[in-house]
Design an enzyme around this catalytic site. Structure first.
Site, PDB file in Angstrom:
ATOM      1  N   HIS A 160     -17.742 -26.178  -0.610  1.00 12.99           N
ATOM      2  CA  HIS A 160     -16.963 -25.050  -1.293  1.00 12.99           C
ATOM      3  C   HIS A 160     -16.966 -23.774  -0.270  1.00 12.99           C
ATOM      4  CE1 HIS A 160     -18.727 -26.741  -5.214  1.00 12.99           C
ATOM      5  NE2 HIS A 160     -17.232 -26.781  -5.504  1.00 12.99           N
ATOM      6  N   CYS A 248     -25.348 -21.466  -6.598  1.00 15.69           N
ATOM      7  CA  CYS A 248     -24.505 -22.469  -7.512  1.00 15.69           C
ATOM      8  C   CYS A 248     -25.684 -22.809  -8.688  1.00 15.69           C
ATOM      9  CB  CYS A 248     -24.444 -23.730  -6.768  1.00 15.69           C
ATOM     10  SG  CYS A 248     -25.900 -24.444  -5.960  1.00 15.69           S
TER      11      CYS A 248
HETATM   12  C1  CIR Z   1     -21.384 -31.390  -6.456  1.00 18.81           C
HETATM   13  O1  CIR Z   1     -20.990 -32.112  -5.302  1.00 18.81           O
HETATM   14  O2  CIR Z   1     -20.446 -30.874  -7.238  1.00 18.81           O
HETATM   15  C2  CIR Z   1     -22.697 -31.301  -6.442  1.00 18.81           C
HETATM   16  N1  CIR Z   1     -23.559 -32.099  -5.907  1.00 18.81           N
HETATM   17  C3  CIR Z   1     -23.054 -29.871  -5.616  1.00 18.81           C
HETATM   18  C4  CIR Z   1     -22.494 -28.788  -6.252  1.00 18.81           C
HETATM   19  C5  CIR Z   1     -22.862 -27.393  -5.612  1.00 18.81           C
HETATM   20  N2  CIR Z   1     -22.112 -26.341  -6.105  1.00 18.81           N
HETATM   21  C6  CIR Z   1     -21.785 -25.018  -5.466  1.00 18.81           C
HETATM   22  O3  CIR Z   1     -22.403 -24.879  -4.295  1.00 18.81           O
HETATM   23  N3  CIR Z   1     -21.350 -24.008  -6.281  1.00 18.81           N
END
Ligand code: CIR
Length: 259
Positions: A160, A248
């Site tokens: 992201h 997140c």
């Molecule tokens: C994913 O791949 O969606 C999750 N394992 C990690 C998401 C992390 N989200 C973020 O940094 N906003």
């Protein structure tokens, strides 16, 4: 001191979270301890928190930042780009409906909140593997309603935008070199993540002015501290193992009483 923070418990299935090749396996018990410490820091900074129940159908659902983007008093419920994450947004939308206006993204848009931050009347949005142009267009419609500008930033080699561009305050971002076109960030003072700590730094600035930082990026954190910031290192190794960082696990939004 009027911000609220939405959090969600870590599910038993967190060890099945989406990970990149070569990342270590995830210890769910340890992740829960780290998440509790994270919550304590947020509450210690004066935020009221709402902790949503875990849902083991969604291994990644602790990452509440991704299914919702708050713009002013509106919550944009997104359409996650990862198929296994579709459905996480339902409980978030139900919970936020009593506090914020709810707007839902329409297909074929995909967008995840990890690709968005707002600073200086401008929405910065990453075009990533999870966020497509239609998602950016629908976010831009909402931004226009709030009289905010939009800057789109191409993202490469990371999940992201906020995997590699971390806002510290309204003037400063920490950037992982080589992952974004830094000319899009000309409005900011840019600090580069230390080369020995590549892809480790993450930060969550709190309303007290304190910045929570990842424990395994001390050199980069030192550059942030040199700006006069109080930095608090936090061990979130199991969250990082699941490709997450410090922003997140939170959705920050204004309280309904602050209209
Ligand atoms: C994913 O791949 O969606 C999750 N394992 C990690 C998401 C992390 N989200 C973020 O940094 N906003």
């Amino acid at each position: 001191m009027n911000q609220h923070v939405l959090l969600r418990q870590i599910p038993d299935t967190f060890d099945q979270a989406i990970v990149r090749e070569g990342t270590p396996s995830i210890d769910v018990g340890r992740a829960r301890e780290q998440h509790s410490a994270y919550r304590r820091h947020i509450e210690g900074a004066g935020y009221a928190t709402t902790m949503l129940a875990a849902d083991s159908r969604f291994p990644d659902s602790v990452f509440v930042e991704d299914p919702v983007v708050v713009v002013g008093r509106t919550a944009l419920i997104t359409r996650p780009g990862a198929p296994s994450r579709v459905g996480e947004e339902v409980l978030l939308a139900e919970t936020l409906a009593s506090q914020l206006e709810i707007v839902s993204m329409r297909p074929p848009a995909t967008l995840e909140g990890g690709d968005v931050f707002i600073a200086n009347e401008t929405v910065y949005v990453g075009r990533s593997e999870r966020t497509n142009q239609e998602g950016i267009n629908q976010l831009s419609e909402l931004a226009a309603r709030h009289e905010l500008g939009v800057v789109t930033v191409g993202v490469s080699g990371v999940l992201h935008l906020k995997s590699s561009v971390l806002p510290i305050d309204s003037e400063t971002v920490v950037v992982t070199p080589g992952t974004v076109d830094e000319s899009k960030l000309a409005a900011f003072r840019v600090i580069h993540e230390d080369v020995a700590e590549r892809h480790r730094f993450s930060a969550l600035p709190l309303q007290t002015g304190v910045v929570i930082v990842t424990h395994n990026s001390p050199r980069t954190s030192e550059q942030v501290a040199a700006l006069g910031k109080e930095v608090i290192p936090l061990d979130v190794s199991e969250i990082q193992a699941a490709d997450g960082g410090l922003t997140c696990m939170s959705v920050m939004y204004p309280a309904a009483s602050d209209r």
